[in-house]
Design a protein around this motif. Structure first.
Motif, mmCIF file in Angstrom:
data_model
loop_
_atom_site.group_PDB
_atom_site.id
_atom_site.type_symbol
_atom_site.label_atom_id
_atom_site.label_comp_id
_atom_site.label_asym_id
_atom_site.label_seq_id
_atom_site.Cartn_x
_atom_site.Cartn_y
_atom_site.Cartn_z
ATOM 1 N N TYR A 35 0.839 -1.189 0.000
ATOM 2 C CA TYR A 35 0.000 0.000 0.000
ATOM 3 C C TYR A 35 0.882 1.250 0.000
ATOM 4 O O TYR A 35 2.019 1.241 0.489
ATOM 5 C CB TYR A 35 -0.873 0.055 1.257
ATOM 6 C CG TYR A 35 -2.037 -0.895 1.279
ATOM 7 C CD1 TYR A 35 -1.886 -2.209 1.701
ATOM 8 C CD2 TYR A 35 -3.311 -0.466 0.906
ATOM 9 C CE1 TYR A 35 -2.966 -3.079 1.736
ATOM 10 C CE2 TYR A 35 -4.402 -1.321 0.946
ATOM 11 C CZ TYR A 35 -4.221 -2.619 1.360
ATOM 12 O OH TYR A 35 -5.292 -3.473 1.404
ATOM 13 N N GLN A 37 0.547 5.286 1.370
ATOM 14 C CA GLN A 37 -0.242 6.227 2.156
ATOM 15 C C GLN A 37 0.448 7.579 2.092
ATOM 16 O O GLN A 37 1.489 7.792 2.732
ATOM 17 C CB GLN A 37 -0.384 5.774 3.616
ATOM 18 C CG GLN A 37 -1.317 6.655 4.420
ATOM 19 C CD GLN A 37 -1.539 6.135 5.828
ATOM 20 O OE1 GLN A 37 -0.673 5.511 6.420
ATOM 21 N NE2 GLN A 37 -2.716 6.424 6.383
ATOM 22 N N LEU A 43 -5.181 4.814 2.697
ATOM 23 C CA LEU A 43 -4.310 3.804 2.110
ATOM 24 C C LEU A 43 -4.794 3.457 0.716
ATOM 25 O O LEU A 43 -5.996 3.226 0.507
ATOM 26 C CB LEU A 43 -4.312 2.529 2.962
ATOM 27 C CG LEU A 43 -3.589 2.603 4.287
ATOM 28 C CD1 LEU A 43 -4.440 3.258 5.361
ATOM 29 C CD2 LEU A 43 -3.165 1.217 4.736
ATOM 30 N N LEU A 45 -4.081 0.731 -2.386
ATOM 31 C CA LEU A 45 -3.431 -0.530 -2.731
ATOM 32 C C LEU A 45 -2.628 -0.371 -4.012
ATOM 33 O O LEU A 45 -3.160 0.083 -5.028
ATOM 34 C CB LEU A 45 -4.481 -1.630 -2.907
ATOM 35 C CG LEU A 45 -3.971 -3.028 -3.237
ATOM 36 C CD1 LEU A 45 -3.120 -3.581 -2.096
ATOM 37 C CD2 LEU A 45 -5.127 -3.974 -3.537
ATOM 38 N N THR A 48 -0.921 -6.670 -5.333
ATOM 39 C CA THR A 48 -0.975 -7.895 -4.547
ATOM 40 C C THR A 48 0.132 -8.810 -5.035
ATOM 41 O O THR A 48 0.274 -9.027 -6.250
ATOM 42 C CB THR A 48 -2.331 -8.590 -4.730
ATOM 43 O OG1 THR A 48 -3.362 -7.682 -4.341
ATOM 44 C CG2 THR A 48 -2.421 -9.855 -3.887
ATOM 45 N N THR A 56 -0.067 -8.549 -9.071
ATOM 46 C CA THR A 56 -1.241 -7.949 -9.711
ATOM 47 C C THR A 56 -1.329 -6.496 -9.298
ATOM 48 O O THR A 56 -1.504 -6.211 -8.102
ATOM 49 C CB THR A 56 -2.517 -8.691 -9.285
ATOM 50 O OG1 THR A 56 -2.396 -10.083 -9.603
ATOM 51 C CG2 THR A 56 -3.727 -8.107 -9.995
ATOM 52 N N GLU A 58 -2.824 -2.555 -9.243
ATOM 53 C CA GLU A 58 -4.074 -1.817 -9.281
ATOM 54 C C GLU A 58 -3.970 -0.696 -10.318
ATOM 55 O O GLU A 58 -2.874 -0.317 -10.754
ATOM 56 C CB GLU A 58 -4.382 -1.224 -7.907
ATOM 57 C CG GLU A 58 -4.587 -2.288 -6.847
ATOM 58 C CD GLU A 58 -5.727 -3.233 -7.182
ATOM 59 O OE1 GLU A 58 -6.849 -2.749 -7.439
ATOM 60 O OE2 GLU A 58 -5.503 -4.464 -7.179
ATOM 61 N N LEU A 92 3.498 0.635 2.923
ATOM 62 C CA LEU A 92 3.156 -0.384 3.916
ATOM 63 C C LEU A 92 2.954 -1.724 3.235
ATOM 64 O O LEU A 92 2.299 -1.803 2.190
ATOM 65 C CB LEU A 92 1.858 -0.012 4.637
ATOM 66 C CG LEU A 92 1.875 1.273 5.460
ATOM 67 C CD1 LEU A 92 0.568 2.011 5.350
ATOM 68 C CD2 LEU A 92 2.161 0.933 6.912
ATOM 69 N N PHE B 88 -10.112 4.172 10.212
ATOM 70 C CA PHE B 88 -10.445 3.837 8.827
ATOM 71 C C PHE B 88 -11.446 2.683 8.798
ATOM 72 O O PHE B 88 -11.255 1.693 9.488
ATOM 73 C CB PHE B 88 -9.199 3.383 8.060
ATOM 74 C CG PHE B 88 -8.185 4.464 7.805
ATOM 75 C CD1 PHE B 88 -7.054 4.572 8.599
ATOM 76 C CD2 PHE B 88 -8.354 5.356 6.763
ATOM 77 C CE1 PHE B 88 -6.108 5.553 8.366
ATOM 78 C CE2 PHE B 88 -7.408 6.346 6.520
ATOM 79 C CZ PHE B 88 -6.282 6.448 7.334
ATOM 80 N N TYR B 96 -15.754 -5.950 -6.737
ATOM 81 C CA TYR B 96 -14.340 -5.614 -6.611
ATOM 82 C C TYR B 96 -13.823 -6.351 -5.389
ATOM 83 O O TYR B 96 -14.183 -6.042 -4.272
ATOM 84 C CB TYR B 96 -14.182 -4.104 -6.458
ATOM 85 C CG TYR B 96 -12.754 -3.628 -6.398
ATOM 86 C CD1 TYR B 96 -12.222 -3.105 -5.232
ATOM 87 C CD2 TYR B 96 -11.946 -3.694 -7.531
ATOM 88 C CE1 TYR B 96 -10.922 -2.654 -5.180
ATOM 89 C CE2 TYR B 96 -10.642 -3.248 -7.484
ATOM 90 C CZ TYR B 96 -10.130 -2.731 -6.317
ATOM 91 O OH TYR B 96 -8.836 -2.284 -6.270
ATOM 92 N N LYS B 98 -10.970 -6.639 -3.951
ATOM 93 C CA LYS B 98 -9.910 -6.114 -3.108
ATOM 94 C C LYS B 98 -10.530 -5.206 -2.058
ATOM 95 O O LYS B 98 -11.594 -4.626 -2.242
ATOM 96 C CB LYS B 98 -8.902 -5.319 -3.959
ATOM 97 C CG LYS B 98 -8.280 -6.105 -5.079
ATOM 98 C CD LYS B 98 -7.439 -7.238 -4.589
ATOM 99 C CE LYS B 98 -7.036 -8.193 -5.704
ATOM 100 N NZ LYS B 98 -6.375 -7.528 -6.829
ATOM 101 N N VAL B 99 -9.830 -5.066 -0.942
ATOM 102 C CA VAL B 99 -10.292 -4.215 0.142
ATOM 103 C C VAL B 99 -10.066 -2.749 -0.238
ATOM 104 O O VAL B 99 -8.970 -2.378 -0.663
ATOM 105 C CB VAL B 99 -9.549 -4.553 1.435
ATOM 106 C CG1 VAL B 99 -9.936 -3.589 2.542
ATOM 107 C CG2 VAL B 99 -9.823 -5.992 1.853
ATOM 108 N N PHE B 101 -10.102 1.027 1.307
ATOM 109 C CA PHE B 101 -10.092 1.772 2.556
ATOM 110 C C PHE B 101 -10.872 3.073 2.413
ATOM 111 O O PHE B 101 -10.843 3.727 1.362
ATOM 112 C CB PHE B 101 -8.658 2.075 2.987
ATOM 113 C CG PHE B 101 -8.031 0.931 3.720
ATOM 114 C CD1 PHE B 101 -7.548 -0.170 3.029
ATOM 115 C CD2 PHE B 101 -7.944 0.929 5.094
ATOM 116 C CE1 PHE B 101 -6.992 -1.252 3.696
ATOM 117 C CE2 PHE B 101 -7.390 -0.141 5.777
ATOM 118 C CZ PHE B 101 -6.921 -1.231 5.075
ATOM 119 N N GLY B 102 -11.569 3.415 3.481
ATOM 120 C CA GLY B 102 -12.265 4.686 3.531
ATOM 121 C C GLY B 102 -11.289 5.842 3.671
ATOM 122 O O GLY B 102 -10.091 5.643 3.865
#
Lengths: 115, 111
Positions: A35, A37, A43, A45, A48, A56, A58, A92, B88, B96, B98-99, B101-102
């Motif tokens: 990640y 930030q 955060l 991404l 992965t 992979t 994003e 991170l 968060f 989707y 993947k996670v 985040f807010g």
């Protein structure tokens, strides 16, 4: 629980150089995540990383800029290439707390400043 | 893509006051998670909610997942200085996997 370490914890780099960040986990994990930030932000991404296959990425992140290695189930590296001041961020790594749970343990982060 | 927004962005409270942060997703979520990030630290997992309308408590913290599974809230009763940090939410869903985040809510507690 998983214990994650990252190296370096912080660095100050010159524009145009590259930095490789290491992430070490104390147990074998299938998926590792990287990640970014930016200061005061949420955060995002980057990619992965699965062992034995290409990472992979994003949308907005490309392999040439952020090459990732995942040589085994406990280790990964993220390289920030040809850096510019806009790359100044905290990077991170994280792992899943349990396979398929979506919840994550995070490493302590690498604070990168690019001059 | 999936967007997860939180309000407020910042909140200053007197110690002992209550605090609530709200999380809203643009898509239906399969689950929602909450993390706390102390100043200078990394995000630490607090809780995960999976069921529609689910409410979970951790001491002074109460977490709720909306009936439509598109929103969530975190309520802290009688804040303490140890509650300082950014909270968060993070969700998975809407096709989707993947996670996401807010945007986070930064809480400052005034002693």
């Amino acid at each position: 629980s998983a214990v994650i370490s990252q190296k370096p914890s912080r660095d100050i780099c010159q524009r145009g150089t590259s930095l490789t960040i290491q992430c070490q986990v104390d147990s074998q994990v299938t998926m590792m995540f990287w990640y970014r930030q930016q200061p005061g932000q949420s955060l995002t991404l980057i990619a992965t990383a699965n062992q034995g296959s290409e990472a992979t990425y994003e949308s907005g992140f490309v392999i040439d800029k952020f090459p990732i290695s995942r040589p085994n189930l406990t280790f990964s590296t993220l390289t920030v290439s040809n850096m510019s001041p806009e790359d100044s961020s905290i990077y991170l790594c994280s792992v899943e707390r349990g396979e398929g749970t979506d919840t994550q343990y995070f490493g302590p982060g690498t604070r990168l400043t690019v001059l | 893509g999936q967007q997860v927004m939180q309000i407020p962005q910042y909140q200053h409270v007197q110690e002992g006051e209550d605090f609530t942060t709200y999380c809203n997703s643009s898509t239906t979520l399969s689950n929602i998670q909450w993390y706390k990030q102390r100043p200078g630290g990394h995000p630490v997992f607090l809780i995960q909610l999976v069921k529609s309308g689910e409410v979970k408590k951790q001491k002074r913290l109460t977490f709720q997942f909306g009936e439509a599974k598109k929103n969530s809230s975190l309520h802290i009763t009688a804040t303490q200085t140890t509650d300082v940090g950014t909270y968060f939410c993070a969700g998975t869903g809407g096709g989707y996997q993947k996670v996401t985040f807010g945007t986070g809510t930064k809480l400052q507690v005034i002693p």
